[in-house]
Design a protein around this motif. Structure first.
Motif, PDB file in Angstrom:
ATOM      1  N   UNK A  60      13.481-131.871  43.612  1.00  0.00           N
ATOM      2  CA  UNK A  60      13.448-130.944  42.496  1.00  0.00           C
ATOM      3  C   UNK A  60      14.883-130.475  42.295  1.00  0.00           C
ATOM      4  N   UNK A  61      15.496-130.889  41.185  1.00  0.00           N
ATOM      5  CA  UNK A  61      16.906-130.615  40.933  1.00  0.00           C
ATOM      6  C   UNK A  61      17.054-129.462  39.950  1.00  0.00           C
ATOM      7  N   UNK A  62      17.722-128.392  40.394  1.00  0.00           N
ATOM      8  CA  UNK A  62      17.911-127.182  39.600  1.00  0.00           C
ATOM      9  C   UNK A  62      19.383-127.059  39.226  1.00  0.00           C
ATOM     10  N   UNK A  96      12.616-133.620  38.078  1.00  0.00           N
ATOM     11  CA  UNK A  96      11.801-133.908  39.260  1.00  0.00           C
ATOM     12  C   UNK A  96      11.901-135.404  39.481  1.00  0.00           C
ATOM     13  N   UNK A  97      12.520-135.800  40.589  1.00  0.00           N
ATOM     14  CA  UNK A  97      12.885-137.197  40.794  1.00  0.00           C
ATOM     15  C   UNK A  97      12.124-137.815  41.960  1.00  0.00           C
ATOM     16  N   UNK A 216      16.049-129.412  45.967  1.00  0.00           N
ATOM     17  CA  UNK A 216      15.027-129.155  46.975  1.00  0.00           C
ATOM     18  C   UNK A 216      14.300-130.458  47.284  1.00  0.00           C
ATOM     19  N   UNK A 217      14.260-130.813  48.545  1.00  0.00           N
ATOM     20  CA  UNK A 217      13.646-132.068  48.973  1.00  0.00           C
ATOM     21  C   UNK A 217      12.175-131.852  49.313  1.00  0.00           C
ATOM     22  N   UNK A 218      11.322-132.745  48.824  1.00  0.00           N
ATOM     23  CA  UNK A 218       9.874-132.633  48.994  1.00  0.00           C
ATOM     24  C   UNK A 218       9.304-133.939  49.538  1.00  0.00           C
ATOM     25  N   UNK A 224       7.953-129.005  51.024  1.00  0.00           N
ATOM     26  CA  UNK A 224       9.360-129.112  51.408  1.00  0.00           C
ATOM     27  C   UNK A 224       9.545-129.905  52.696  1.00  0.00           C
ATOM     28  N   UNK A 225      10.586-130.712  52.718  1.00  0.00           N
ATOM     29  CA  UNK A 225      10.935-131.462  53.918  1.00  0.00           C
ATOM     30  C   UNK A 225      12.453-131.485  54.053  1.00  0.00           C
ATOM     31  N   UNK A 226      12.914-131.783  55.233  1.00  0.00           N
ATOM     32  CA  UNK A 226      14.356-131.824  55.474  1.00  0.00           C
ATOM     33  C   UNK A 226      15.000-132.905  54.620  1.00  0.00           C
ATOM     34  N   UNK A 227      16.106-132.574  54.002  1.00  0.00           N
ATOM     35  CA  UNK A 227      16.823-133.548  53.179  1.00  0.00           C
ATOM     36  C   UNK A 227      17.551-134.558  54.064  1.00  0.00           C
TER      37      UNK A 227
END
Length: 246
Positions: A60-62, A96-97, A216-218, A224-227
């Motif tokens: 999720x890119x803000x 959202x990628x 934000x990594x999902x 959420x998960x660690x990038x």
């Protein structure tokens, strides 16, 4: 806030098809969509850009709109986002990628027709660019959903679940004390969103150290998960600056 969203994640696909646009978006509460929004022109990939690879997670890119709009207030191409006619934005949704193994991310999975004016109007306060909405659907959304309403509905649900830190305060503290780091900003996001760990947050800056994006990594269930490590992200100790606008 994020932890409450986690309870609804199993129903995300169903909610995404019908979730209405929120009247008070966290970063664009004063936004009012123009009545005369046009339909975007179609966008197609260049040769060799199509990748239909398995999805392993999402980002999720803000985008920090104040930085993007610096020097662009009178640019017709950025009039909706930067001209202040719709309001003044803080964070907007870049996209959202879907992610893949390594850098082999799926993209341009199907031919994308121009978005309807209805879809554009529902999402223009979240992503205030007609061209960008079309681009995100064509490049990323077609790999995730059959309909743009589903793709943007899921993006809205995730975006609206976020609580944002006081960016004005952080910007001024950074100027006054010179101690604002990428790690500090990630910590602020984590503190405002239960269930969102700092490890799931990446900070992107430009070459001069000004904040451009928070990512934000999902995982595949939108949790959420660690990038994964990235040399494009600022290190936790990197000094950053936040443009407040003028």
């Amino acid at each position: 806030m994020w932890s409450r969203l986690a309870l609804a994640l199993p129903a995300l696909a169903l909610l995404a098809t019908s979730a209405p646009p929120q009247p008070a978006l966290a970063q664009a509460w004063q936004c009012r969509a123009p009545a005369n929004l046009s339909r975007p022109t179609p966008e197609y990939p260049d040769k060799g850009e199509v990748r239909r690879t398995p999805i392993t997670g999402y980002v999720l890119a803000l985008s920090w709109s104040r930085e993007h709009c610096r020097g662009r207030k009178n640019d017709p191409a950025d009039a909706l986002q930067c001209g202040k006619a719709m309001g003044e934005f803080g964070f907007i949704l870049h996209g959202l990628w879907p992610q893949g193994s390594g850098s082999n991310h799926p993209q341009w999975c199907r031919k994308a027709e121009p978005l309807s004016r209805k879809v554009v109007a529902e999402n223009i306060c979240m992503t205030p660019s007609v061209r960008l909405l079309q681009h995100e659907w064509a490049k990323h959304g077609t790999c995730m959903a059959r309909k743009p309403e589903t793709y943007f509905g899921a993006a809205r649900l995730l975006f609206n679940a976020l609580e944002f830190p006081d960016m004005d305060r952080l910007s001024r503290e950074g100027e006054r004390e010179g101690t604002l780091t990428a790690g500090r900003l990630a910590e602020e996001f984590a503190l405002h969103n239960d269930g969102l760990p700092e490890s799931a947050i990446r900070i992107q800056t430009n070459r001069r150290g000004w904040l451009e994006e928070v990512r934000i990594c999902l995982d595949r269930k939108f949790k959420p998960k660690a990038c994964a490590p990235s040399n494009r992200s600022a290190s936790a100790k990197a000094q950053i600056k936040i443009w407040r606008g003028s």
